[in-house]
Write a protein that holds these residues in place. Structure first.
Motif, PDB file in Angstrom:
ATOM      1  N   PHE A  48       1.091  -1.571  -0.187  1.00  0.00           N
ATOM      2  CA  PHE A  48       0.178   0.225   0.424  1.00  0.00           C
ATOM      3  C   PHE A  48       1.087   1.173  -0.379  1.00  0.00           C
ATOM      4  CE2 PHE A  48      -2.655  -2.813   2.208  1.00  0.00           C
ATOM      5  CZ  PHE A  48      -3.349  -3.303   1.756  1.00  0.00           C
ATOM      6  N   CYS A  51       0.735   4.153   5.130  1.00  0.00           N
ATOM      7  CA  CYS A  51      -0.450   4.024   6.371  1.00  0.00           C
ATOM      8  C   CYS A  51      -1.853   3.530   6.042  1.00  0.00           C
ATOM      9  CB  CYS A  51      -0.277   4.516   7.432  1.00  0.00           C
ATOM     10  SG  CYS A  51      -0.997   3.540   8.880  1.00  0.00           S
ATOM     11  N   THR A  52      -2.674   2.200   5.952  1.00  0.00           N
ATOM     12  CA  THR A  52      -3.780   2.616   5.375  1.00  0.00           C
ATOM     13  C   THR A  52      -4.879   2.597   6.981  1.00  0.00           C
ATOM     14  OG1 THR A  52      -3.680   0.531   6.056  1.00  0.00           O
ATOM     15  CG2 THR A  52      -3.277   0.826   4.199  1.00  0.00           C
ATOM     16  N   SER A  53      -4.216   2.934   7.770  1.00  0.00           N
ATOM     17  CA  SER A  53      -4.952   3.723   9.188  1.00  0.00           C
ATOM     18  C   SER A  53      -5.881   2.554   9.890  1.00  0.00           C
ATOM     19  CB  SER A  53      -5.869   4.870   8.693  1.00  0.00           C
ATOM     20  OG  SER A  53      -6.131   5.152  10.455  1.00  0.00           O
ATOM     21  N   CYS A  54      -5.912   1.398   9.037  1.00  0.00           N
ATOM     22  CA  CYS A  54      -6.393  -0.002   8.738  1.00  0.00           C
ATOM     23  C   CYS A  54      -5.901  -0.003  11.277  1.00  0.00           C
ATOM     24  CB  CYS A  54      -6.045  -1.688   8.883  1.00  0.00           C
ATOM     25  SG  CYS A  54      -4.432  -1.739   9.837  1.00  0.00           S
ATOM     26  N   CYS A  65       3.972  -3.104  12.907  1.00  0.00           N
ATOM     27  CA  CYS A  65       2.737  -2.814  11.248  1.00  0.00           C
ATOM     28  C   CYS A  65       3.003  -4.124  11.012  1.00  0.00           C
ATOM     29  CB  CYS A  65       3.364  -1.754  10.138  1.00  0.00           C
ATOM     30  SG  CYS A  65       2.417  -2.166   9.073  1.00  0.00           S
ATOM     31  N   ILE A  67       1.283  -4.552   8.335  1.00  0.00           N
ATOM     32  CA  ILE A  67       1.691  -5.156   6.879  1.00  0.00           C
ATOM     33  C   ILE A  67       2.986  -5.431   6.531  1.00  0.00           C
ATOM     34  CG2 ILE A  67       1.138  -3.824   4.526  1.00  0.00           C
ATOM     35  CD1 ILE A  67      -0.246  -1.416   5.772  1.00  0.00           C
ATOM     36  N   ARG A 105       4.146   5.034   7.756  1.00  0.00           N
ATOM     37  CA  ARG A 105       4.160   3.255   8.114  1.00  0.00           C
ATOM     38  C   ARG A 105       4.317   3.877  10.074  1.00  0.00           C
ATOM     39  NH1 ARG A 105       4.250  -0.693   4.203  1.00  0.00           N
ATOM     40  NH2 ARG A 105       3.759  -1.769   5.920  1.00  0.00           N
TER      41      ARG A 105
END
Length: 190
Positions: A48, A51-54, A65, A67, A105
């Protein structure tokens, strides 16, 4: 005891101005028997773009992280480093996108408790160093500001070595006195 320095270079150019700054800083640091590891973030493969803010990192015990891509092991290395050096050219008044992806990230290296209004991080007490150059003298303050804010918020010491008017890619090698100052700057972190 020797310090552990992690250099994260965000330049996509292997022989440009940022590469020269990294080379000279490293020369100074290793002359004092300091361990230095250089990682070129510009060549990472990401699942990605940032950061995807998951927020899954906030739900686990460790500072990591979730990911699985090239950023994950580098974030782990940041945890064990004493000094984290971020090296970047000035691109449109900011760090290069190649470095900014990794910076975003870094969210996983913090734990927030919003209800208690608290934050913990494994980066507290470390030193954050910015190495940067720009073609001209415009924009260096804008580039540096997020690094200053990050260090202050995180409880890190902050230092920078900034070279405005460095010229085009590679021109910094022709600038009088820059190499010597960069080597001396690197020696300060031993």
């Amino acid at each position: 005891m020797s310090k552990n320095i992690l250099i994260l270079s965000g330049s996509p150019k292997k022989n440009g101005n940022t590469a020269a700054l990294v080379e000279w800083f490293t020369e100074g640091a290793v002359s004092k028997n300091t361990r230095v590891e250089l990682i070129h973030t510009a060549f990472f493969k990401y699942k990605f773009p940032g950061c995807t803010s998951c927020r899954l990192c906030q739900k686990q015990e460790g500072y990591e992280c979730v990911i699985e891509d090239d950023a994950k092991p580098v974030l782990r290395k940041m945890v064990s480093a004493d000094v984290i050096v971020m090296a970047t050219p000035l691109y449109f008044f900011a760090a290069s996108a190649q470095l900014k992806v990794l910076i975003d990230r870094m969210f996983s290296l913090y734990k927030w408790d919003n209800a208690a209004n608290t934050m913990r991080t494994v980066l507290r007490g470390k030193t954050l160093v910015l190495l940067a150059s720009a073609y001209e003298d415009v924009g260096m303050n804008a580039l540096e500001k997020p690094f200053i804010l990050t260090a202050d918020y995180t409880g890190m010491k902050y230092k920078s070595f900034l070279v405005p008017n460095a010229g085009e890619s590679g021109d910094i090698r022709k600038k009088s006195g820059v190499r010597e100052k960069a080597v001396a700057f690197g020696q300060k972190f031993a």
